[in-house]
Design a protein around this motif. Structure first.
Motif, PDB file in Angstrom:
ATOM      1  N   LEU A  19      72.911  26.092 -12.330  1.00  0.00           N
ATOM      2  CA  LEU A  19      72.821  25.586 -10.954  1.00  0.00           C
ATOM      3  C   LEU A  19      73.972  24.627 -10.690  1.00  0.00           C
ATOM      4  O   LEU A  19      74.637  24.678  -9.646  1.00  0.00           O
ATOM      5  CB  LEU A  19      71.482  24.878 -10.786  1.00  0.00           C
ATOM      6  CG  LEU A  19      71.052  24.501  -9.378  1.00  0.00           C
ATOM      7  CD1 LEU A  19      70.913  25.747  -8.548  1.00  0.00           C
ATOM      8  CD2 LEU A  19      69.743  23.756  -9.409  1.00  0.00           C
ATOM      9  N   ILE A 106      78.106  35.370  -8.310  1.00  0.00           N
ATOM     10  CA  ILE A 106      76.876  36.141  -8.581  1.00  0.00           C
ATOM     11  C   ILE A 106      77.206  37.378  -9.415  1.00  0.00           C
ATOM     12  O   ILE A 106      76.505  37.694 -10.389  1.00  0.00           O
ATOM     13  CB  ILE A 106      76.221  36.574  -7.259  1.00  0.00           C
ATOM     14  CG1 ILE A 106      75.691  35.366  -6.506  1.00  0.00           C
ATOM     15  CG2 ILE A 106      75.141  37.594  -7.500  1.00  0.00           C
ATOM     16  CD1 ILE A 106      74.253  35.100  -6.663  1.00  0.00           C
ATOM     17  N   PHE A 113      75.082  38.143 -17.885  1.00  0.00           N
ATOM     18  CA  PHE A 113      73.720  38.329 -18.385  1.00  0.00           C
ATOM     19  C   PHE A 113      73.613  39.644 -19.155  1.00  0.00           C
ATOM     20  O   PHE A 113      72.993  39.714 -20.216  1.00  0.00           O
ATOM     21  CB  PHE A 113      72.718  38.337 -17.224  1.00  0.00           C
ATOM     22  CG  PHE A 113      72.397  36.969 -16.705  1.00  0.00           C
ATOM     23  CD1 PHE A 113      73.132  35.868 -17.109  1.00  0.00           C
ATOM     24  CD2 PHE A 113      71.360  36.780 -15.815  1.00  0.00           C
ATOM     25  CE1 PHE A 113      72.852  34.607 -16.626  1.00  0.00           C
ATOM     26  CE2 PHE A 113      71.069  35.520 -15.326  1.00  0.00           C
ATOM     27  CZ  PHE A 113      71.816  34.446 -15.726  1.00  0.00           C
TER      28      PHE A 113
ATOM     29  N   PRO B 291      67.510  43.382  -7.494  1.00  0.00           N
ATOM     30  CA  PRO B 291      67.184  42.252  -6.621  1.00  0.00           C
ATOM     31  C   PRO B 291      68.288  41.962  -5.619  1.00  0.00           C
ATOM     32  O   PRO B 291      68.016  41.628  -4.452  1.00  0.00           O
ATOM     33  CB  PRO B 291      67.023  41.083  -7.588  1.00  0.00           C
ATOM     34  CG  PRO B 291      66.707  41.686  -8.870  1.00  0.00           C
ATOM     35  CD  PRO B 291      67.335  43.026  -8.903  1.00  0.00           C
TER      36      PRO B 291
ATOM     37  N   MET C 145      64.008  35.752  -0.459  1.00  0.00           N
ATOM     38  CA  MET C 145      64.416  35.704  -1.862  1.00  0.00           C
ATOM     39  C   MET C 145      63.585  34.682  -2.630  1.00  0.00           C
ATOM     40  O   MET C 145      63.215  34.911  -3.782  1.00  0.00           O
ATOM     41  CB  MET C 145      65.906  35.339  -1.966  1.00  0.00           C
ATOM     42  CG  MET C 145      66.850  36.399  -1.463  1.00  0.00           C
ATOM     43  SD  MET C 145      66.551  37.994  -2.192  1.00  0.00           S
ATOM     44  CE  MET C 145      65.891  38.873  -0.813  1.00  0.00           C
ATOM     45  N   PHE C 179      65.758  27.078  -9.048  1.00  0.00           N
ATOM     46  CA  PHE C 179      66.697  27.615  -8.056  1.00  0.00           C
ATOM     47  C   PHE C 179      65.982  27.833  -6.730  1.00  0.00           C
ATOM     48  O   PHE C 179      66.476  27.481  -5.665  1.00  0.00           O
ATOM     49  CB  PHE C 179      67.265  28.946  -8.534  1.00  0.00           C
ATOM     50  CG  PHE C 179      68.302  28.794  -9.587  1.00  0.00           C
ATOM     51  CD1 PHE C 179      69.640  28.848  -9.257  1.00  0.00           C
ATOM     52  CD2 PHE C 179      67.957  28.582 -10.900  1.00  0.00           C
ATOM     53  CE1 PHE C 179      70.605  28.695 -10.218  1.00  0.00           C
ATOM     54  CE2 PHE C 179      68.913  28.423 -11.859  1.00  0.00           C
ATOM     55  CZ  PHE C 179      70.246  28.484 -11.531  1.00  0.00           C
ATOM     56  N   PHE C 299      70.832  31.318   0.256  1.00  0.00           N
ATOM     57  CA  PHE C 299      70.561  32.743   0.013  1.00  0.00           C
ATOM     58  C   PHE C 299      70.987  33.124  -1.406  1.00  0.00           C
ATOM     59  O   PHE C 299      70.219  33.734  -2.164  1.00  0.00           O
ATOM     60  CB  PHE C 299      71.355  33.530   1.055  1.00  0.00           C
ATOM     61  CG  PHE C 299      71.165  35.009   1.021  1.00  0.00           C
ATOM     62  CD1 PHE C 299      69.914  35.561   0.890  1.00  0.00           C
ATOM     63  CD2 PHE C 299      72.244  35.852   1.141  1.00  0.00           C
ATOM     64  CE1 PHE C 299      69.744  36.928   0.877  1.00  0.00           C
ATOM     65  CE2 PHE C 299      72.092  37.213   1.121  1.00  0.00           C
ATOM     66  CZ  PHE C 299      70.839  37.754   0.989  1.00  0.00           C
ATOM     67  N   LEU C 300      72.206  32.710  -1.785  1.00  0.00           N
ATOM     68  CA  LEU C 300      72.690  33.068  -3.113  1.00  0.00           C
ATOM     69  C   LEU C 300      71.869  32.385  -4.196  1.00  0.00           C
ATOM     70  O   LEU C 300      71.617  32.969  -5.256  1.00  0.00           O
ATOM     71  CB  LEU C 300      74.161  32.692  -3.235  1.00  0.00           C
ATOM     72  CG  LEU C 300      75.070  33.528  -2.334  1.00  0.00           C
ATOM     73  CD1 LEU C 300      76.502  33.116  -2.490  1.00  0.00           C
ATOM     74  CD2 LEU C 300      74.925  34.995  -2.654  1.00  0.00           C
ATOM     75  N   VAL C 303      68.879  34.456  -4.735  1.00  0.00           N
ATOM     76  CA  VAL C 303      69.194  35.647  -5.535  1.00  0.00           C
ATOM     77  C   VAL C 303      69.352  35.249  -7.006  1.00  0.00           C
ATOM     78  O   VAL C 303      68.841  35.918  -7.910  1.00  0.00           O
ATOM     79  CB  VAL C 303      70.476  36.314  -5.006  1.00  0.00           C
ATOM     80  CG1 VAL C 303      70.870  37.461  -5.891  1.00  0.00           C
ATOM     81  CG2 VAL C 303      70.265  36.810  -3.603  1.00  0.00           C
ATOM     82  N   LEU C 304      70.032  34.121  -7.236  1.00  0.00           N
ATOM     83  CA  LEU C 304      70.216  33.644  -8.610  1.00  0.00           C
ATOM     84  C   LEU C 304      68.881  33.357  -9.283  1.00  0.00           C
ATOM     85  O   LEU C 304      68.714  33.619 -10.484  1.00  0.00           O
ATOM     86  CB  LEU C 304      71.016  32.350  -8.581  1.00  0.00           C
ATOM     87  CG  LEU C 304      72.488  32.459  -8.884  1.00  0.00           C
ATOM     88  CD1 LEU C 304      73.106  31.093  -8.839  1.00  0.00           C
ATOM     89  CD2 LEU C 304      72.689  33.072 -10.253  1.00  0.00           C
ATOM     90  N   MET C 306      66.160  34.922  -8.855  1.00  0.00           N
ATOM     91  CA  MET C 306      65.609  36.198  -9.346  1.00  0.00           C
ATOM     92  C   MET C 306      66.326  36.644 -10.609  1.00  0.00           C
ATOM     93  O   MET C 306      65.706  37.144 -11.550  1.00  0.00           O
ATOM     94  CB  MET C 306      65.752  37.262  -8.264  1.00  0.00           C
ATOM     95  CG  MET C 306      64.772  37.070  -7.152  1.00  0.00           C
ATOM     96  SD  MET C 306      64.447  38.611  -6.327  1.00  0.00           S
ATOM     97  CE  MET C 306      65.827  38.757  -5.299  1.00  0.00           C
ATOM     98  N   LEU C 307      67.653  36.450 -10.645  1.00  0.00           N
ATOM     99  CA  LEU C 307      68.406  36.864 -11.833  1.00  0.00           C
ATOM    100  C   LEU C 307      67.964  36.060 -13.058  1.00  0.00           C
ATOM    101  O   LEU C 307      67.771  36.610 -14.139  1.00  0.00           O
ATOM    102  CB  LEU C 307      69.904  36.672 -11.585  1.00  0.00           C
ATOM    103  CG  LEU C 307      70.526  37.614 -10.573  1.00  0.00           C
ATOM    104  CD1 LEU C 307      71.989  37.303 -10.386  1.00  0.00           C
ATOM    105  CD2 LEU C 307      70.361  39.046 -11.044  1.00  0.00           C
TER     106      LEU C 307
END
Lengths: 220, 526, 314
Positions: A19, A106, A113, B291, C145, C179, C299-300, C303-304, C306-307
């Motif tokens: 983060l 992203i 990952f 996702p 998300m 997140f 938004f990102l 999404v992060l 979820m990752l």
């Protein structure tokens, strides 16, 4: 969920590390960047100490203490002073706009990952699932170095990359031998000081810390 | 099909722009048709143990085909049907042909003709081919999402009503194709039940799109008929002059914006549920990419709401931008009926998803050998289990209606209902006129600014000394420049080269024929 | 079942009644932090009462859509308050709409508000509608998300099941929710028209978003919209509580836990409101064109989240 609580906390700290990496990507101010870097160091130190405690690897305490001293206290303090002295505390637009940078980020995370999945399956440590995050942190720091044109953010990016590598070492093999870590820490410290001196020189020569001016140095 | 719709598109063939649009449509449809012919030819040709020249579906179905040739067949089908459905980057004909055609034809083209391409794609992939490979699904998913986002972004910056709706059709086709990709992914992963769920969402959305897009096209047709104007910058306030069209179109706009309890929401809900079930997939890469795909679908849906607020707000609400609009002709009963049954379809398809899914189940069973089992009752849709997710639009509507009535009459009873009519307040600005409202360009400006990389914007900005300042901003498709213009140039160059063969001397032509004859003879004797 | 319906109605009514109080509390905290003397806690109620008693002033050209929209918006927010568990989990109405439908409800209210703003055709109305849609086209998927992250963890899009997984099952730390929490905070700030995206107290054309849309409303219509705004803030706070600090919400059928749940809700709301006003006080409003960036980040982050879930929690 079968993990013990302190390992869950380690996972949480790993997520925080990522983060903070993203926050650094989106940060326009150098002072904010330094603060985020200090927080990243703090998360790293705590997670290292926790891993050391939960696995009985006591040499990790020393690494944690080293991280705390260097990356949370000494270097941010040094950078704060530098920013003050060089007077570069304003907003700096990155070279690629921030949403695009985050999107690339992203993609890098997904890539990291998936890259880490087979490696972490081979590794026998309890913290192996955080390896992907460590790799993502390294890549994101690299991305930050690419998108910034000023000198100080680049150095911070370099240091954040080192944070990521350190974390990768902790999660894959419970850290490097202490001697190596001390060496790396010393290297980084000396590097930062040398770069700090460089900054003054760069500014004296070009009247700015913008590294675009370095392009003038090429031959022809 | 391409030919007949070509003639429909060029109904008003005395306008050069319309002829041009018709030609572009015919061209791309034919390129698509060539790909499809090749696709069926391959399917017949490379299959083992087929009689030559036997082109019935039954024999194709029996064909044993290797994965390599199957992939080629699939790619050809995707290209060919994609060209007919308006898949990016073969979408360029759609925003040209739809506005050129008369509105009922646009409604038909958008609602039915685009769907036949999807039908063909489903038929070839699931019915005629014996093997399915998972990367096909990933490819279709990626292309579909790209199409959806591209379409909706361009819809947001249009200033011609029908062109806006045409771009919105591209978006919907993108969503449908993404659902197709996800179906394939589930199917090849051996998750038959999930494939059935996704396929149901796909078919449901296709039907819904036919209804709401048809409604909107007929609605714009009524506006066009009444005012003779397609440019949104000249319309406005039509809800007051054409109440029937206005209110019925509102239903369509809300449905396409994906708002509950109308039908657009029901199918998008099912699709998002399907995306949420992906953690069962065996491939880790897909697990993580999907996702992000769900995020794109959500983004497209939210942008669709933006587009529809723009469409409805600029055309039907506000002040008339042209004083003549006050005399807009009333709609006839035939026009109203045409809209009423489509609007009723939008509402009913939204309120009774369980019944719709029942109707769709034979198709789903045919293609995936499974059906979607509803865990709820006739009121409540619960695709996997009631614990997992459920949605009951009828209860939803009943509660909203009950609260609205309760509050309405409550407020009326307890407080006085006096109303005074005055000039608009608008922070006290005294001079107000219709030109001070957002125009269609103005409403789309934020989107244009954010997504300017995809567009080539042509601006005409007024000079400070202009007496009658005019602003015009036209956002054009960059793909046209990047892809089609080079292809057109290449084609032009090639035909120039071929043109050299022609110089009118008869001896040279005889030599051509002679050389061809010799060549063929050599070829035959070998 | 009948106790369930009674509880459902009681909880919804409680939300409707408490919502202005939360608004009053946030305003009070903000005034304190800004060094002003604060309006009383009950100020929003007084304002509502005053507005309901006034004569409605409508523009000449206002259509039925304009007059009807406040009722629909209010009904949507009441519906949202009926779905989000505040005190008791698993109410009879919640299966009718899951989290995706909840996002749909907010979208429905927003679209009606934007359309009503465009109805009269003033310059400010359309400006507000455009800006609101700009904010929402990023905030809405971002909210989805956040919900998706939570529903991947609990394998359900039903709020009661999510709350049950997070609060009543074995305790576990979910890094992905960190997140989601940051993203959720950013979204709720934007959706509730608060600093740094919008300023609820300004009427400056350079900055206002929400206020620009409701400029033409007065009297009972304005009262309903203001009430709906308060309810929206309340339901968002309740959502934040349900997703990130759900401990204390009474499980299904456990009537003994009700007093404690009520107390927990009050404490969380008080702390949450104070935190919101603190964050508002220390941040500056961003330029309008930074708002998409702000929300894009949210938004990102969603999404992060979820990752991260796929990496650490599967």
């Amino acid at each position: 969920m079968s993990l013990t609580y302190h390992l869950q906390v380690v996972n949480l700290l790993a997520a925080l590390l990522l983060l903070i990496s993203f926050a650094m990507l989106s940060q326009r101010r150098i002072v904010g960047l330094v603060t985020l870097f200090a927080w990243q160091g703090a998360a790293l130190a705590v997670s290292t100490a926790l891993v050391g405690w939960s696995t009985g690897q006591h040499h990790l305490y020393y690494s944690a203490a080293l991280t705390l001293a260097l990356k949370v206290i000494a270097m941010p303090w040094f950078f704060y002073r530098l920013v003050k002295k060089l007077d570069v505390g304003r907003d700096v637009e990155p070279m690629i706009n921030i949403p695009t940078t985050m999107l690339i980020g992203i993609v890098l995370v997904i890539f990291a990952f998936n890259l880490a999945l087979p490696i972490s399956q081979m590794s026998g440590t309890v913290t192996r699932s955080t390896l992907g995050i460590a790799m993502a942190t390294v890549l994101l720091a690299f991305l930050m170095m690419i998108t910034r044109s000023k000198a100080i953010p680049q150095v911070i990016g370099f240091l954040a990359m080192e944070n990521g590598l350190f974390f990768a070492a902790t999660s894959a093999t419970y850290g490097m031998p202490l001697v190596v870590e001390m060496g790396v820490a010393l290297d980084v410290l000396v590097g930062v000081f040398v770069l700090g001196i460089f900054f003054f020189q760069i500014r004296e020569t070009f009247d700015s810390l913008d590294l675009k001016h370095m392009e003038k140095l090429k031959e022809r | 099909m391409a030919l007949s719709s070509y003639f429909l598109v060029t109904t008003d063939h005395d306008i050069p722009d319309i002829r041009r649009a018709g030609f572009l449509y015919l061209l791309i449809a034919h390129v698509g048709a060539v790909a499809l012919l090749l696709c069926f030819g391959l399917l017949q040709g490379v299959g083992q143990g087929l009689a030559i020249g036997d082109y019935t579906f039954n024999t194709m179905r029996l064909a044993e085909i290797t994965p390599f040739w199957a992939s080629i067949v699939y790619l050809l089908a995707l290209f060919g049907f994609g060209a007919k459905a308006g898949l990016v980057p073969m979408h360029v004909w759609l925003p040209e042909a739809h506005p050129a055609a008369p509105s009922p034809v646009s409604a038909l083209m958008s609602g039915v003709m685009l769907k036949t391409a999807i039908y063909g794609l489903l038929r070839v992939t699931f019915d005629l081919l014996n093997v399915q490979i998972s990367w096909w699904g990933t490819l279709a998913l990626a292309l579909g999402l790209l199409t959806a986002l591209y379409g909706v972004i361009f819809a947001a910056v249009q200033s011609d009503m029908k062109r806006l709706l045409a771009w919105s059709s591209i978006e919907n086709i993108g969503v449908i194709l993404a659902a197709f990709g996800l179906t394939l992914i589930f199917y090849t992963d051996g998750k038959g039940a999930l494939a059935a769920l996704t396929l149901t969402a796909l078919l449901y959305h296709a039907i819904n799109h036919a209804f709401f897009k048809g409604l909107l096209f007929v609605g714009t047709g009524a506006v066009l008929h009444a005012t003779g104007e397609r440019r949104m910058g000249k319309l406005g306030g039509l809800l007051r002059f054409m109440p029937w069209t206005g209110w019925l179109t509102l239903v369509g706009a809300l449905a396409i914006a994906g708002l509950p309890p109308l039908n657009g929401f029901a199918s998008e809900w099912l699709l998002l549920q399907a995306f949420l079930l992906t953690p069962g997939l065996t491939q880790p890469y897909l697990n993580m990419v999907i996702p992000v795909a769900a995020a794109s679908v959500a983004l497209a849906a939210a942008l669709a709401a933006y587009v529809m607020v723009k469409f409805y707000g600029v055309v039907f609400l506000g002040q008339p931008r042209d004083p003549d609009l006050v005399h807009a002709r009333r709609t006839t009963w035939a026009e109203r009926l045409g809209m009423i049954w489509l609007a009723a379809g939008c509402v009913l398809l939204g309120l009774f998803p369980v019944q719709v899914i029942d109707w769709l189940s034979p198709v789903v069973r045919l293609l995936t050998n499974q059906t979607l089992v509803n865990d709820g009752n006739w009121l409540m849709l619960a695709p996997v289990s009631a614990e997992r997710a459920s949605y009951a639009p009828l209860i939803f509507l009943a509660v909203v209606a009950a609260i609205v009535l309760l509050v309405f009459f409550g407020v009326k009873r307890v407080y006085h209902g006096r109303v005074r009519r005055v000039d608009p307040w608008d922070c006290g600005y005294p001079e107000q006129d219709a030109r001070m409202q957002d125009s269609a360009e103005g409403f789309g400006q934020p989107i244009r600014q954010i997504f300017e990389v995809f567009m080539r914007v042509e601006r005409e900005t007024p000079d400070p000394f202009d007496r009658k300042p005019q602003y015009r901003g036209d956002s054009r498709d960059k793909l046209w420049l990047l892809l089609y213009v080079p292809i057109a140039r290449l084609a032009g160059w090639l035909s120039d080269q071929v043109g050299r063969l022609q110089h009118g001397r008869i001896q040279w032509y005889l030599i051509y024929s002679f050389a061809t004859l010799i060549f063929l003879l050599v070829f035959v004797t070998r | 079942m009948s106790t369930g319906i009674v509880l459902q109605i009681a909880q919804t009514l409680l939300a409707i009644l408490l919502a202005p109080l939360l608004m009053g509390w946030v305003n009070q905290c903000r005034a304190w932090l800004q060094g002003r003397s604060a309006p009383p806690l009950t100020q929003p109620y007084r304002m509502l009462r005053k507005l309901f008693h006034k004569d409605a002033v409508l523009a000449h050209d206002a259509s039925r859509l304009f007059r009807f929209a406040p009722y629909i918006i209010f009904a949507c927010m009441v519906l949202a308050a009926g779905i989000v568990p505040t005190i008791v989990n698993d109410l009879p109405f919640s299966p009718a709409a899951d989290v995706i439908a909840l996002v749909g409800i907010y979208a429905l209210a927003r679209v009606f508000l934007a359309l009503a703003a465009m109805d009269i055709g003033t310059s400010f109305g359309t400006l507000g509608a455009r800006r609101e849609m700009l904010v929402s086209f990023l905030a809405e998927p971002a909210l989805l998300m956040v919900f998706f992250t939570a529903s991947l963890i609990s394998q359900s899009t039903e709020l009661p099941v999510i709350v049950q997984t997070l609060a009543h099952k074995e305790f576990a730390i979910y890094p992905s929710m960190a997140f989601a929490a940051v993203a959720f905070w950013m979204i709720s700030v934007a959706e509730n028209a608060r600093i740094p995206v919008d300023n609820p107290t300004t009427h400056l054309e350079l900055t206002m978003i929400h206020e620009a849309m409701i400029l033409e409303y007065s009297a009972r219509h304005l009262a309903l919209i203001e009430w709906a705004v308060a309810l929206k803030l309340f339901t968002y706070s309740a959502l934040g509580i349900a997703l990130f600090v759900p401990w204390g919400i009474a499980p299904r059928g456990d009537l003994g836990a009700l007093p404690l749940a009520l107390l927990a809700l009050l404490v969380k709301m008080i702390v949450g409101g104070a935190a919101l006003s603190l964050l508002e006080a220390i941040s500056a409003k961003v330029r309008l064109f930074r708002a998409p960036e702000f929300l894009g980040t949210a938004f990102l982050l969603g999404v992060l989240g979820m990752l991260i879930h796929f990496l650490l929690e599967v």
